[in-house]
Design a protein around this motif. Structure first.
Motif, PDB file in Angstrom:
ATOM      1  N   MET A   5       0.848  -1.193   0.000  1.00  0.00           N
ATOM      2  CA  MET A   5       0.000   0.000   0.000  1.00  0.00           C
ATOM      3  C   MET A   5       0.878   1.236   0.000  1.00  0.00           C
ATOM      4  O   MET A   5       1.777   1.377   0.825  1.00  0.00           O
ATOM      5  CB  MET A   5      -0.912  -0.012   1.229  1.00  0.00           C
ATOM      6  N   GLU A  50       3.627   1.535  10.344  1.00  0.00           N
ATOM      7  CA  GLU A  50       3.046   0.281  10.846  1.00  0.00           C
ATOM      8  C   GLU A  50       2.154  -0.368   9.793  1.00  0.00           C
ATOM      9  O   GLU A  50       1.884  -1.569   9.854  1.00  0.00           O
ATOM     10  CB  GLU A  50       2.222   0.540  12.109  1.00  0.00           C
ATOM     11  N   LEU A  51       1.705   0.428   8.828  1.00  0.00           N
ATOM     12  CA  LEU A  51       0.776  -0.051   7.813  1.00  0.00           C
ATOM     13  C   LEU A  51       1.452  -0.379   6.495  1.00  0.00           C
ATOM     14  O   LEU A  51       0.946  -1.197   5.711  1.00  0.00           O
ATOM     15  CB  LEU A  51      -0.305   1.009   7.555  1.00  0.00           C
ATOM     16  N   SER A  52       2.593   0.263   6.222  1.00  0.00           N
ATOM     17  CA  SER A  52       3.240   0.111   4.921  1.00  0.00           C
ATOM     18  C   SER A  52       4.688   0.571   5.005  1.00  0.00           C
ATOM     19  O   SER A  52       5.057   1.354   5.888  1.00  0.00           O
ATOM     20  CB  SER A  52       2.498   0.953   3.871  1.00  0.00           C
ATOM     21  N   ALA A  92      -3.256   3.197  14.465  1.00  0.00           N
ATOM     22  CA  ALA A  92      -3.048   2.154  13.452  1.00  0.00           C
ATOM     23  C   ALA A  92      -4.177   1.129  13.431  1.00  0.00           C
ATOM     24  O   ALA A  92      -4.706   0.808  12.352  1.00  0.00           O
ATOM     25  CB  ALA A  92      -1.688   1.483  13.651  1.00  0.00           C
ATOM     26  N   PRO A  93      -4.613   0.582  14.583  1.00  0.00           N
ATOM     27  CA  PRO A  93      -5.751  -0.347  14.552  1.00  0.00           C
ATOM     28  C   PRO A  93      -7.031   0.286  14.017  1.00  0.00           C
ATOM     29  O   PRO A  93      -7.796  -0.363  13.292  1.00  0.00           O
ATOM     30  CB  PRO A  93      -5.912  -0.768  16.012  1.00  0.00           C
ATOM     31  N   ILE A 120      -7.251   2.774  11.833  1.00  0.00           N
ATOM     32  CA  ILE A 120      -7.103   2.925  10.383  1.00  0.00           C
ATOM     33  C   ILE A 120      -7.301   1.585   9.680  1.00  0.00           C
ATOM     34  O   ILE A 120      -7.992   1.504   8.657  1.00  0.00           O
ATOM     35  CB  ILE A 120      -5.728   3.530  10.042  1.00  0.00           C
ATOM     36  N   ARG A 121      -6.715   0.537  10.225  1.00  0.00           N
ATOM     37  CA  ARG A 121      -6.875  -0.793   9.622  1.00  0.00           C
ATOM     38  C   ARG A 121      -8.350  -1.187   9.555  1.00  0.00           C
ATOM     39  O   ARG A 121      -8.823  -1.726   8.541  1.00  0.00           O
ATOM     40  CB  ARG A 121      -6.091  -1.840  10.415  1.00  0.00           C
ATOM     41  N   THR A 122      -9.086  -0.933  10.617  1.00  0.00           N
ATOM     42  CA  THR A 122     -10.499  -1.299  10.660  1.00  0.00           C
ATOM     43  C   THR A 122     -11.302  -0.489   9.650  1.00  0.00           C
ATOM     44  O   THR A 122     -12.185  -1.019   8.960  1.00  0.00           O
ATOM     45  CB  THR A 122     -11.068  -1.093  12.079  1.00  0.00           C
ATOM     46  N   LEU A 165     -10.193   0.847   6.854  1.00  0.00           N
ATOM     47  CA  LEU A 165      -9.851   0.400   5.504  1.00  0.00           C
ATOM     48  C   LEU A 165     -10.491  -0.945   5.195  1.00  0.00           C
ATOM     49  O   LEU A 165     -10.919  -1.200   4.064  1.00  0.00           O
ATOM     50  CB  LEU A 165      -8.330   0.321   5.345  1.00  0.00           C
ATOM     51  N   ALA A 166     -10.562  -1.816   6.196  1.00  0.00           N
ATOM     52  CA  ALA A 166     -11.189  -3.120   5.985  1.00  0.00           C
ATOM     53  C   ALA A 166     -12.678  -2.956   5.682  1.00  0.00           C
ATOM     54  O   ALA A 166     -13.247  -3.692   4.862  1.00  0.00           O
ATOM     55  CB  ALA A 166     -10.993  -4.003   7.210  1.00  0.00           C
TER      56      ALA A 166
END
Length: 256
Positions: free
Chosen positions: A1, A25-27, A147-148, A150-152, A154-155
């Protein structure tokens, strides 16, 4: 990403450094394009009468003499033109962006421009407390939870033509009481005042000043969530149409 970062507090802001660590942490494909100086309150403005001066201050780190909107356009259309970013993150703003802040904020505008360019975009802000002029900023809530979150997001997916406004409460990370999906709140209309001062020759000049007033934390709003030490997540739309009023006016004009 591939992730593009920007902000409105400027290229050297502490919140931007924090955002970069969150993005990493994401990319491992992260590029920073941020204003050369503080652009707080510039909203979704473009630099149409001034040239955009771009400086590369480090590997994949660029300072632009322009607004957050300019930065996102430059990042997408110029610096990353070979392959546009998959995500735009704007922030982490030094102070909350809730209620009417949304219309003033350069942080929100950076995410708005990303959304206009068809890129999933999220604005992030850290609320703070303390006396006016002497804010006490605790970044721990953002550092631990961003970070968690953002991940949620995006999911789940961000709707086309929309963006997400995330605000972290003014408390330690361990004191965060939860996450709430909120709507945009509203403060007292007396929030802003104009203060007159005098220069060395006695001529007047003016400052726009924020003043703290009483306002209700209406349930379900971003203001109420932060007051309850919750992370506020507010989905926003670029389409500002008031459809209820549009339908009402349609009926009125149909009778003419």
């Amino acid at each position: 990403m591939r992730i593009l970062l920007t902000n409105d507090d400027g290229i050297h802001a502490q919140g931007l450094k924090l955002l970069e660590s969150i993005a990493c942490e994401l990319s491992d494909d992260v590029t920073v394009v941020a204003p050369e100086s503080d652009q707080s309150g510039v909203a979704h403005s473009l630099s149409l009468s001034d040239p955009l001066r771009l400086r590369e201050i480090g590997p994949r780190h660029f300072a632009l003499k322009g607004t957050p909107t300019d930065c996102v356009i430059m990042g997408v259309r110029r610096i990353l033109a070979d392959r546009p970013p998959d995500l735009v993150l704007s922030g982490v703003n030094r102070g909350q962006n809730v209620a009417e802040d949304v219309t003033y904020s350069g942080t929100i505008a950076g995410a708005m421009e990303g959304a206009m360019l068809g890129i999933p975009s999220i604005a992030l802000s850290q609320a703070y407390g303390g006396a006016v002029g002497r804010p006490l900023i605790e970044w721990g809530a953002t550092e631990a939870h961003a970070a968690p979150v953002i991940r949620t997001i995006l999911a789940a997916g961000i709707a086309a033509g929309g963006l997400i406004n995330v605000n972290f409460p003014a408390c330690a990370a361990a004191e965060v009481t939860g996450i709430e999906l909120t709507r945009q709140g509203r403060r007292n209309a007396e929030l802003m005042r104009v203060e007159e001062r005098r220069d060395g020759r006695g001529f007047p000049y003016f400052w726009l000043m924020f003043q703290r007033g009483a306002y209700e934390h209406e349930e379900g709003t971003d203001l109420a969530a932060l007051a309850a030490k919750k992370i506020s997540i507010t989905p926003l739309r670029l389409d500002l149409t008031d459809n209820d009023s549009r339908l009402r006016f349609e009926k009125v004009f149909a009778r003419r």
